[in-house]
Write a protein that holds these residues in place. Sequence first.
Motif, PDB file in Angstrom:
ATOM      1  N   GLN A  37       0.769  18.465  30.355  1.00 42.74           N
ATOM      2  CA  GLN A  37       1.014  17.927  31.919  1.00 42.74           C
ATOM      3  C   GLN A  37       1.774  18.347  33.096  1.00 42.74           C
ATOM      4  OE1 GLN A  37       1.597  13.624  31.390  1.00 42.74           O
ATOM      5  NE2 GLN A  37      -0.811  13.192  31.936  1.00 42.74           N
ATOM      6  N   ASP A  38       2.997  18.913  32.166  1.00 41.98           N
ATOM      7  CA  ASP A  38       3.962  19.303  33.354  1.00 41.98           C
ATOM      8  C   ASP A  38       3.271  21.088  34.127  1.00 41.98           C
ATOM      9  OD1 ASP A  38       3.854  20.476  30.387  1.00 41.98           O
ATOM     10  OD2 ASP A  38       6.480  20.982  31.106  1.00 41.98           O
ATOM     11  N   ILE A  39       2.150  21.677  33.344  1.00 38.04           N
ATOM     12  CA  ILE A  39       1.417  22.956  33.925  1.00 38.04           C
ATOM     13  C   ILE A  39       1.467  22.500  35.294  1.00 38.04           C
ATOM     14  CG2 ILE A  39       0.056  24.694  33.385  1.00 38.04           C
ATOM     15  CD1 ILE A  39       0.566  23.974  30.440  1.00 38.04           C
ATOM     16  N   ILE A  40       1.881  23.643  35.685  1.00 35.68           N
ATOM     17  CA  ILE A  40       2.016  23.700  37.251  1.00 35.68           C
ATOM     18  C   ILE A  40       1.148  24.689  38.001  1.00 35.68           C
ATOM     19  CG2 ILE A  40       3.303  22.391  38.455  1.00 35.68           C
ATOM     20  CD1 ILE A  40       5.147  25.094  38.958  1.00 35.68           C
ATOM     21  N   GLY A  41       1.124  25.538  36.992  1.00 37.16           N
ATOM     22  CA  GLY A  41       0.193  27.075  37.222  1.00 37.16           C
ATOM     23  C   GLY A  41      -0.424  28.279  35.831  1.00 37.16           C
ATOM     24  N   ILE A  42      -0.796  29.560  36.232  1.00 39.71           N
ATOM     25  CA  ILE A  42      -1.472  30.387  35.060  1.00 39.71           C
ATOM     26  C   ILE A  42      -0.963  31.069  35.765  1.00 39.71           C
ATOM     27  CG2 ILE A  42      -3.148  30.873  33.998  1.00 39.71           C
ATOM     28  CD1 ILE A  42      -5.037  28.217  35.074  1.00 39.71           C
ATOM     29  N   VAL A  43      -0.916  32.125  34.637  1.00 39.41           N
ATOM     30  CA  VAL A  43      -0.214  33.750  34.525  1.00 39.41           C
ATOM     31  C   VAL A  43      -0.793  34.424  33.403  1.00 39.41           C
ATOM     32  CG1 VAL A  43       2.088  35.101  34.567  1.00 39.41           C
ATOM     33  CG2 VAL A  43       2.230  33.090  35.686  1.00 39.41           C
ATOM     34  N   THR A  44      -1.749  35.714  33.924  1.00 35.28           N
ATOM     35  CA  THR A  44      -2.380  35.950  32.797  1.00 35.28           C
ATOM     36  C   THR A  44      -2.523  37.519  32.858  1.00 35.28           C
ATOM     37  OG1 THR A  44      -4.312  36.453  32.453  1.00 35.28           O
ATOM     38  CG2 THR A  44      -3.949  36.424  34.616  1.00 35.28           C
ATOM     39  N   SER A  45      -2.632  38.419  31.382  1.00 35.82           N
ATOM     40  CA  SER A  45      -2.485  39.592  31.865  1.00 35.82           C
ATOM     41  C   SER A  45      -3.915  40.322  32.398  1.00 35.82           C
ATOM     42  CB  SER A  45      -3.288  39.421  30.474  1.00 35.82           C
ATOM     43  OG  SER A  45      -3.588  40.840  29.691  1.00 35.82           O
ATOM     44  N   PRO A  46      -3.857  41.899  33.195  1.00 34.55           N
ATOM     45  CA  PRO A  46      -4.145  41.464  33.670  1.00 34.55           C
ATOM     46  C   PRO A  46      -6.069  42.343  32.651  1.00 34.55           C
ATOM     47  CG  PRO A  46      -2.229  43.288  33.224  1.00 34.55           C
ATOM     48  CD  PRO A  46      -2.493  42.594  32.567  1.00 34.55           C
ATOM     49  N   LEU A  47      -6.149  42.007  31.687  1.00 41.00           N
ATOM     50  CA  LEU A  47      -7.521  42.634  30.722  1.00 41.00           C
ATOM     51  C   LEU A  47      -8.186  41.376  30.946  1.00 41.00           C
ATOM     52  CD1 LEU A  47      -4.852  44.785  29.284  1.00 41.00           C
ATOM     53  CD2 LEU A  47      -6.062  44.419  26.713  1.00 41.00           C
ATOM     54  N   PRO A  48      -9.215  41.906  31.524  1.00 41.96           N
ATOM     55  CA  PRO A  48     -10.624  41.270  31.249  1.00 41.96           C
ATOM     56  C   PRO A  48     -10.895  39.958  30.332  1.00 41.96           C
ATOM     57  CG  PRO A  48     -11.305  43.714  31.217  1.00 41.96           C
ATOM     58  CD  PRO A  48     -10.297  43.646  30.382  1.00 41.96           C
TER      59      PRO A  48
END
Length: 197
Positions: A37-48
């Motif tokens: 529940q505490d997650i507010i957003g996503i950060v991702t690797s650029p690989l497809p």
Amino acid sequence: MRHGAYEGHRAGYHAPYDAPLTKEGREQVSRAIPVPQDIIGIVTSPLPRAVQTAESMSGLSGLPILATSGLLAEWRAPSAVIGRTAADYPPAYVAWRKYRLNDPWTGFADGESLTSLHERARQAAAYLTALSKAEGGSLLAVSHKLLMGVLTRLAEGPQAFESATLSQWRFAEMRFFDAPHSAQSSATGSERAGDPH
């Protein structure tokens, strides 16, 4: 979080960087719901395969994708082994693998050295920690087995690569990592106690 299963996946396979998620990979992402529940957003690797995982997770959870960062990209394997399994590795690469822990500063051909990977993972941890603090909450980092394996073992130094290659990390499994300065952080990049930093 490791991305979902991708096209061509098999043991010991160095996937092409553009390998997409499979239907099973998308189903794995759906099984990872709900997120903490505490997650507010996503950060991702650029690989497809990571971007597709992040997009699926965003669509299922409603979480925004806040950033894409090359710091979260997979270990840059030498081009000589991309699309190959251990049975097809060039002899020189097989020889390099035997001494890579003794000389972690030297990569094979155009591949990333173990020292460079460790430094990038250290930078990724600092980046995620700073972004978590700036955004005011926990972040879900979507990345790859080797990078995430090193990220969760920063204290081991470049030798963490070996531990990461041997450890099991299921697709779409979430784990905690140790942020810089030994703060206990989640796969989301904030302190387990709940206070963003």
